[in-house]
Design a protein around this motif. Structure first.
Motif, short mmCIF file in Angstrom:
data_model
loop_
_atom_site.label_atom_id
_atom_site.label_comp_id
_atom_site.label_asym_id
_atom_site.label_seq_id
_atom_site.Cartn_x
_atom_site.Cartn_y
_atom_site.Cartn_z
N THR A 71 -6.39 -0.24 17.61
CA THR A 71 -6.94 0.83 18.44
C THR A 71 -6.10 2.09 18.31
O THR A 71 -6.63 3.20 18.19
CB THR A 71 -7.00 0.38 19.90
N ALA A 72 -4.78 1.93 18.33
CA ALA A 72 -3.90 3.09 18.18
C ALA A 72 -4.04 3.71 16.80
O ALA A 72 -4.02 4.95 16.66
CB ALA A 72 -2.45 2.67 18.43
N ARG A 73 -4.20 2.87 15.77
CA ARG A 73 -4.40 3.39 14.42
C ARG A 73 -5.69 4.19 14.34
O ARG A 73 -5.72 5.28 13.74
CB ARG A 73 -4.43 2.24 13.42
N ALA A 74 -6.77 3.67 14.93
CA ALA A 74 -8.04 4.39 14.91
C ALA A 74 -7.94 5.71 15.65
O ALA A 74 -8.51 6.73 15.22
CB ALA A 74 -9.13 3.51 15.52
N ALA A 75 -7.21 5.73 16.77
CA ALA A 75 -7.02 6.98 17.51
C ALA A 75 -6.24 7.99 16.67
O ALA A 75 -6.54 9.20 16.70
CB ALA A 75 -6.29 6.70 18.82
N TRP A 76 -5.25 7.53 15.92
CA TRP A 76 -4.49 8.43 15.05
C TRP A 76 -5.39 9.03 13.97
O TRP A 76 -5.36 10.24 13.74
CB TRP A 76 -3.33 7.68 14.42
N HIS A 77 -6.18 8.21 13.30
CA HIS A 77 -7.04 8.71 12.23
C HIS A 77 -8.10 9.66 12.78
O HIS A 77 -8.43 10.67 12.13
CB HIS A 77 -7.69 7.55 11.49
N ALA A 78 -8.65 9.36 13.95
CA ALA A 78 -9.63 10.27 14.55
C ALA A 78 -8.97 11.60 14.90
O ALA A 78 -9.57 12.67 14.71
CB ALA A 78 -10.24 9.63 15.80
N ALA A 79 -7.74 11.55 15.40
CA ALA A 79 -7.03 12.77 15.74
C ALA A 79 -6.74 13.61 14.50
O ALA A 79 -6.88 14.84 14.50
CB ALA A 79 -5.73 12.44 16.48
N VAL A 80 -6.34 12.94 13.41
CA VAL A 80 -6.07 13.67 12.16
C VAL A 80 -7.34 14.31 11.63
O VAL A 80 -7.32 15.46 11.16
CB VAL A 80 -5.46 12.71 11.12
N ALA A 81 -8.46 13.60 11.72
CA ALA A 81 -9.73 14.17 11.24
C ALA A 81 -10.12 15.40 12.05
O ALA A 81 -10.59 16.40 11.49
CB ALA A 81 -10.83 13.11 11.32
N ARG A 82 -9.92 15.34 13.37
CA ARG A 82 -10.24 16.51 14.19
C ARG A 82 -9.26 17.65 13.93
O ARG A 82 -9.65 18.82 13.87
CB ARG A 82 -10.22 16.12 15.67
#
Length: 747
Positions: free
Chosen positions: A596-607
């Protein structure tokens, strides 16, 4: 990224048309529900009520297209009912402008906060506010408003009834999620043939896990092939990595590596066959060549030790997934290899031959659970039970620094401003400005700006086409209603291809629908274009004035990932420290938190990539290097997780000390990252230095060394000015001279 480039990129993404698989039967079903509601309303109440009820049926069908694992009828009913309530309350206050404006502000703020409960609820709530601005102008009395609200509920009920009576690809989304997970692992196996340390994106596994959570009614009707394959897929991933990784014993080249490549290719073929069978609800057709690879008798003489144990476990897991997907052990399952494969006689409940052992476990490897045991069901709350959870999620985001709260504040302010400006301007139908703003605004920058561009461009195209049709044909009530239904059907068909096509169809739909209600095109089209432009500009200006940039929060996201990854790695080592305790649930829970934390990181980087904001303390290069280090940390733990020791195996006491040091150090390291400091790993290094190696725990000790290496790489990424060796406690001289003491003190 500069504002000019950011606007250019978001504009390009807004008008882009994506190639997606179309679902014409679902589009026809939604359009049929809309046609039924319009015809019924015209027959009973007249054009005005038909237009109002059509909005309810239209929105209910849109809700069922959203990505959600809930039963689609519930979404349709909830959408129609919530729109009816919004419309009725809006009509009661529309005669008092200050009171209606207050209601609009409260309703828009609540719609903005609803994004905390998920994108589906957020989209339904935002659409209700936008459509309410139109529907409150249609009734002329309280009784009519109540009748219009009732017809909106009927529209939702009609769409729900059609979904029940005429299902299209029943469980299709759930099948796709599970099939995508298996297909992703098949692709992973193929990439491992050429790159033994290839990375794997666990997002398909996360989607499959979300899809596996079902309501009680869904649990009673779920197909058998959707029950256990996901759990097997979770266990296949580390086994594939363990089989391919050179650190586990297979040389980079030679007969053993060639055999591993053959096994990986066969595993990919079997996983693809299972994915195809699950996606289409068909029996598994396993390739004979893939089955023959696992029956090769000389595999045991080529592979030994950890690679052979990984092969035998992979063999068993592949049989499990093929059986679960609909195959039979006699025809479809891999078999052979030293008696480790199940036979039809023992019904798969036992495995002949000695259990494989792991050199670091001092005992036997934990056998893979069989899918023939009673499957556990992940429970999803019913729609009514979801309301308290949604309110709790909204309350948790109700604070000043929350992006959701900032989004809700922007939406409410822009909706009120747009409504006031639309009322003051001599254009008429001033609700188009706030309607556009509410529809295009999202919690992040890129979606807000791209949707604003798409809505403006789509509105111009849709209005031009619909206006030309109205002028050329001068349609009456029935023909206008028919054209509105056709526009809606085209929108349902093209909804997944992008916002530009969707907004063009919606614009045409509204023009035809209002023409059916008796309004001339000259009363709606020019002002609609101008007010749509005004609403889009207000939405874009609001984000620029009161933003919620993701770029400054990247360090926090990275720290959260480290804080979640550390306990997962520690839990894996803890399993070796005390095998007498069942640590598998702890490992699994920590793994899910880390994902979950990894997915949040990747979503943040994409934004953050699309934002016109410079980095603050974390450059793009540093972020990429830190991401690679944390991904490698998880991969190292995954290799060790592939061979967790069986309960009762001999403990490895140094692993406990290492796990404790790792847990504490990653917690402190996450705090250091948030405070813009470079994390240190002295406690982890000391625990590793104190580890007295024995032959039986050598693999675990070597893995601990790899863990420290990846943590050191993380620190190097966050402080690229520090020479790598200084992080190991030494201070070598640079090629051009000694390190400047002043630099170290000012850092």
């Amino acid at each position: 990224m500069s504002w000019r480039r950011a606007l250019k990129d978001t504009a390009r993404s807004g008008i882009a048309v994506e190639k997606k698989r179309l679902e014409p039967l679902i589009a026809v079903r939604g359009a049929a529900g809309l046609a039924i509601v319009i015809a019924l309303s015209l027959w009973l109440f007249g054009p005005a009520a038909a237009a109002s009820s059509a909005f309810g049926a239209f929105q209910a069908a849109i809700a069922t297209f959203q990505r959600s694992w809930r039963p689609r009828p519930e979404l349709a009913i909830a959408s129609g009912t919530s729109l009816a309530v919004s419309t009725f309350l809006g009509y009661l206050t529309i005669s008092q402008e200050p009171l209606f404006l207050a209601l609009l502000v409260v309703w828009a703020f609540a719609a903005g906060m609803s994004w905390a409960a998920g994108p589906t609820i957020g989209l339904i709530a935002s659409s209700n506010v936008a459509i309410m601005l139109v529907t409150v102008t249609l009734p002329t009395s309280v009784a009519q408003a109540a009748g219009h609200a009732a017809m909106m509920i009927v529209g939702g009920l009609v769409q729900a009834a059609l979904i029940v009576l005429f299902p299209v690809r029943r469980w299709g989304a759930h099948r796709d999620a599970l099939a995508d997970a298996l297909a992703a692992e098949a692709d992973y196996a193929r990439r491992l043939r050429h790159d033994p340390i290839a990375s794997f994106d666990p997002q398909p596994l996360m989607e499959a896990r979300n899809a596996a959570a079902v309501t009680p009614r869904q649990a009673r009707r779920r197909p058998a092939e959707l029950h256990g394959a996901r759990g097997i897929a979770e266990r296949i991933r580390p086994v594939l990595a363990s089989l391919a990784d050179p650190a586990m014993g297979v040389p980079a080249e030679g007969p053993a590596r060639d055999r591993v490549r053959e096994l990986l290719a066969s595993a990919a073929a079997l996983l693809d066959a299972a994915a195809h069978a699950i996606r289409h609800g068909e029996p598994v057709s396993a390739p004979p060549a893939a089955l023959a690879t696992f029956r090769t008798p000389d595999t045991g003489s080529i592979l030994t030790g950890a690679p052979y144990r990984a092969m035998t476990r992979l063999n068993t897991l592949l049989q499990d997934v093929v059986e679960t997907a609909g195959g039979t052990p006699q025809e479809s399952a891999p078999s052979g290899a030293r008696g480790t494969v199940r036979s039809a006689e023992n019904d798969g409940r036992s495995m002949p031959g000695p259990a494989p052992t792991h050199p670091g476990a001092r005992g036997t490897a934990r056998p893979a659970p069989t899918t023939r045991s009673r499957p556990t069901t992940r429970s999803r709350p019913t729609f009514l039970a979801l309301i308290p959870k949604a309110l709790k999620a909204m309350r948790s985001e109700l604070h000043r620094g929350s992006p959701i709260t900032r989004h809700a504040t922007r939406v409410s302010a822009v909706a009120a401003t747009g409504y006031i400006l639309g009322t003051l301007l001599p254009l008429g139908h001033g609700y188009w400005a706030p309607l556009t703003s509410v529809m295009v605004m999202r919690p992040d920058f890129s979606q807000t700006y791209s949707r604003a561009v798409a809505r403006l461009a789509g509105t111009v195209i849709g209005v031009a086409v619909a206006t030309g049709a109205v002028q050329a044909a001068s349609p009456g009530t029935l023909l206008s209603g028919t054209l509105a239904v056709a526009s809606a059907a085209l929108m349902y068909l093209l909804m997944r291809t992008g916002q530009f096509a969707t907004q063009a169809c919606i614009a045409a739909y509204v023009v035809f629908l209002l023409d059916m209600g008796g309004e001339e095109w000259t009363q709606t089209v020019p002002e609609r274009v101008l007010l749509t432009l005004l609403g889009g500009l207000l939405a874009m200006l609001a984000y620029a004035v009161y933003p919620a940039w993701e770029t400054p929060r990247l360090r926090t996201r990275l720290a959260d990932w480290l804080a979640a990854q550390g306990p997962y790695v520690a839990a894996v080592f803890g399993s070796y420290a005390d095998p007498s305790v069942s640590n598998a649930p702890d490992v699994r829970g920590a793994l899910l938190t880390a994902r979950t934390a990894r997915a949040a990181w990747h979503a943040a980087v994409a934004r953050a990539t699309a934002e016109p904001v410079r980095h603050r303390g974390l450059s793009r290069t540093a972020a990429d290097d830190a991401e690679d280090a944390l991904a490698q940390l998880g991969r190292v733990a995954m290799l060790l997780e592939a061979h967790l020791p069986e309960r009762g195996a001999t403990p490895v006491p140094p692993a406990a000390r290492f796990a404790d040091a790792l847990r504490e150090s990653t917690h402190k390291g996450a705090k250091a990252i948030r405070e813009r400091r470079v994390p240190t790993w002295d406690a982890v290094r000391e625990a590793l230095d104190a580890w007295e190696t024995e032959d039986t725990d050598k693999v675990v000790r070597n893995t601990a060394t790899l863990v420290l290496d990846t943590l050191t790489e993380l620190s190097e990424a966050l402080d690229t000015a520090v020479p790598p060796m200084t992080l190991d406690g030494t201070a070598p001289e640079k090629p051009n001279g000694p390190r400047n003491p002043k630099d170290s003190t000012t850092r």
